[in-house]
Write a protein that holds these residues in place. Structure first.
Motif, mmCIF file in Angstrom:
data_model
loop_
_atom_site.group_PDB
_atom_site.id
_atom_site.type_symbol
_atom_site.label_atom_id
_atom_site.label_comp_id
_atom_site.label_asym_id
_atom_site.label_seq_id
_atom_site.Cartn_x
_atom_site.Cartn_y
_atom_site.Cartn_z
ATOM 1 N N ASP A 53 -30.884 35.693 -25.786
ATOM 2 C CA ASP A 53 -30.003 36.764 -26.141
ATOM 3 C C ASP A 53 -29.647 36.484 -27.738
ATOM 4 O O ASP A 53 -29.965 35.362 -28.378
ATOM 5 C CB ASP A 53 -28.873 36.460 -25.419
ATOM 6 C CG ASP A 53 -28.082 35.147 -25.743
ATOM 7 O OD1 ASP A 53 -27.233 35.016 -26.335
ATOM 8 O OD2 ASP A 53 -28.522 34.200 -24.941
ATOM 9 N N TYR A 69 -28.799 34.423 -21.788
ATOM 10 C CA TYR A 69 -29.758 35.379 -21.115
ATOM 11 C C TYR A 69 -31.055 35.303 -21.680
ATOM 12 O O TYR A 69 -31.283 35.096 -22.733
ATOM 13 C CB TYR A 69 -29.159 36.773 -21.024
ATOM 14 C CG TYR A 69 -28.050 36.950 -20.500
ATOM 15 C CD1 TYR A 69 -27.780 37.036 -19.072
ATOM 16 C CD2 TYR A 69 -26.767 36.773 -20.857
ATOM 17 C CE1 TYR A 69 -26.628 37.151 -18.129
ATOM 18 C CE2 TYR A 69 -25.284 37.185 -20.452
ATOM 19 C CZ TYR A 69 -25.562 37.092 -18.900
ATOM 20 O OH TYR A 69 -24.447 37.163 -18.245
ATOM 21 N N THR A 105 -34.516 37.964 -21.699
ATOM 22 C CA THR A 105 -35.319 39.283 -21.697
ATOM 23 C C THR A 105 -36.530 38.916 -21.585
ATOM 24 O O THR A 105 -37.301 38.108 -22.476
ATOM 25 C CB THR A 105 -34.858 40.203 -22.748
ATOM 26 O OG1 THR A 105 -33.455 40.300 -22.655
ATOM 27 C CG2 THR A 105 -35.306 41.385 -22.664
#
Length: 111
Positions: A92, A99, A101
Protein backbone atom coordinates in the motif's frame (compact mmCIF):
# COMPACT_ATOMS: atom_id res chain seq x y z
CA UNK A 1 -9.06 -0.59 1.31
CA UNK A 2 -11.85 -1.14 3.80
CA UNK A 3 -12.16 -4.29 5.88
CA UNK A 4 -15.61 -4.91 4.34
CA UNK A 5 -13.98 -5.26 0.91
CA UNK A 6 -12.12 -8.39 2.11
CA UNK A 7 -15.06 -10.74 1.54
CA UNK A 8 -13.60 -13.30 -0.85
CA UNK A 9 -11.88 -16.45 0.42
CA UNK A 10 -8.64 -16.90 -1.55
CA UNK A 11 -6.39 -19.95 -1.50
CA UNK A 12 -2.71 -19.38 -2.25
CA UNK A 13 -0.77 -22.38 -3.57
CA UNK A 14 2.90 -22.98 -4.24
CA UNK A 15 4.62 -25.47 -6.51
CA UNK A 16 6.51 -28.21 -4.69
CA UNK A 17 8.57 -30.86 -6.46
CA UNK A 18 7.64 -34.42 -5.44
CA UNK A 19 9.01 -37.80 -6.41
CA UNK A 20 6.76 -40.50 -7.86
CA UNK A 21 7.14 -43.56 -5.58
CA UNK A 22 6.97 -46.02 -8.49
CA UNK A 23 8.97 -44.37 -11.28
CA UNK A 24 11.08 -42.05 -9.08
CA UNK A 25 10.34 -39.30 -11.58
CA UNK A 26 10.35 -35.75 -10.16
CA UNK A 27 6.93 -34.14 -10.63
CA UNK A 28 5.68 -30.68 -9.78
CA UNK A 29 2.65 -30.59 -7.51
CA UNK A 30 0.68 -27.68 -6.06
CA UNK A 31 0.08 -27.50 -2.31
CA UNK A 32 -1.81 -24.93 -0.26
CA UNK A 33 0.51 -22.33 1.26
CA UNK A 34 -2.21 -20.35 3.08
CA UNK A 35 -5.72 -18.95 2.73
CA UNK A 36 -6.68 -15.31 3.16
CA UNK A 37 -9.71 -13.08 3.00
CA UNK A 38 -9.33 -10.55 0.22
CA UNK A 39 -10.94 -8.36 -2.39
CA UNK A 40 -11.26 -9.61 -5.96
CA UNK A 41 -11.88 -7.10 -8.75
CA UNK A 42 -11.98 -8.18 -12.41
CA UNK A 43 -10.21 -5.58 -14.57
CA UNK A 44 -10.67 -6.69 -18.17
CA UNK A 45 -11.18 -9.60 -20.51
CA UNK A 46 -9.51 -9.88 -23.86
CA UNK A 47 -9.33 -12.37 -26.66
CA UNK A 48 -5.67 -12.79 -27.68
CA UNK A 49 -6.39 -13.30 -31.38
CA UNK A 50 -3.33 -11.30 -32.35
CA UNK A 51 -1.15 -13.62 -30.27
CA UNK A 52 -2.95 -16.65 -31.75
CA UNK A 53 -3.33 -18.15 -28.27
CA UNK A 54 -5.75 -21.00 -27.78
CA UNK A 55 -7.49 -19.61 -24.71
CA UNK A 56 -8.80 -16.25 -23.58
CA UNK A 57 -7.12 -14.36 -20.78
CA UNK A 58 -8.77 -12.30 -18.06
CA UNK A 59 -7.00 -10.08 -15.56
CA UNK A 60 -8.00 -9.06 -12.07
CA UNK A 61 -6.74 -7.22 -9.02
CA UNK A 62 -6.58 -9.00 -5.66
CA UNK A 63 -6.13 -7.17 -2.36
CA UNK A 64 -5.20 -8.84 0.93
CA UNK A 65 -3.91 -7.72 4.30
CA UNK A 66 -0.11 -7.47 4.32
CA UNK A 67 1.77 -10.68 4.89
CA UNK A 68 5.29 -11.86 4.14
CA UNK A 69 5.91 -14.73 1.76
CA UNK A 70 3.59 -13.90 -1.14
CA UNK A 71 5.65 -14.76 -4.24
CA UNK A 72 5.06 -14.38 -7.99
CA UNK A 73 5.70 -18.12 -8.35
CA UNK A 74 2.49 -18.87 -6.41
CA UNK A 75 -1.03 -19.08 -7.76
CA UNK A 76 -4.41 -18.10 -6.32
CA UNK A 77 -7.59 -20.18 -6.41
CA UNK A 78 -10.82 -18.14 -6.34
CA UNK A 79 -14.20 -19.86 -6.79
CA UNK A 80 -12.48 -22.87 -8.35
CA UNK A 81 -10.62 -20.80 -10.97
CA UNK A 82 -6.80 -20.74 -11.11
CA UNK A 83 -5.14 -17.31 -11.28
CA UNK A 84 -1.43 -16.80 -11.95
CA UNK A 85 0.31 -14.02 -10.01
CA UNK A 86 1.78 -11.50 -12.45
CA UNK A 87 4.82 -9.95 -10.83
CA UNK A 88 5.62 -9.09 -7.23
CA UNK A 89 2.81 -7.93 -4.90
CA UNK A 90 2.52 -4.16 -4.51
CA UNK A 91 2.46 -2.74 -0.95
CA UNK A 92 0.00 0.00 0.00
CA UNK A 93 1.02 3.62 -0.59
CA UNK A 94 0.77 4.86 3.00
CA UNK A 95 2.80 2.53 5.23
CA UNK A 96 3.70 -0.32 2.89
CA UNK A 97 2.67 -2.82 5.56
CA UNK A 98 -1.14 -2.74 5.67
CA UNK A 99 -2.31 -4.23 2.36
CA UNK A 100 -0.90 -5.94 -0.71
CA UNK A 101 -2.26 -5.51 -4.22
CA UNK A 102 -1.66 -8.49 -6.49
CA UNK A 103 -2.26 -8.49 -10.25
CA UNK A 104 -3.42 -11.88 -11.55
CA UNK A 105 -4.31 -13.49 -14.87
CA UNK A 106 -6.08 -16.61 -15.95
CA UNK A 107 -5.82 -18.52 -19.17
CA UNK A 108 -2.72 -20.50 -20.05
CA UNK A 109 -1.09 -21.90 -16.92
CA UNK A 110 0.94 -24.91 -15.85
CA UNK A 111 -1.45 -26.55 -13.49
Amino acid sequence: MRAGDLRHRLRFEEKIPTRDPVTHEVLDGWVEAFTAWGSFEPLSARDPIAAQAGQSEATARVGIRYRDGVLPTMRIIHRGQIYNIEGPPLPDKVSGREYLTILVSTGLNDG
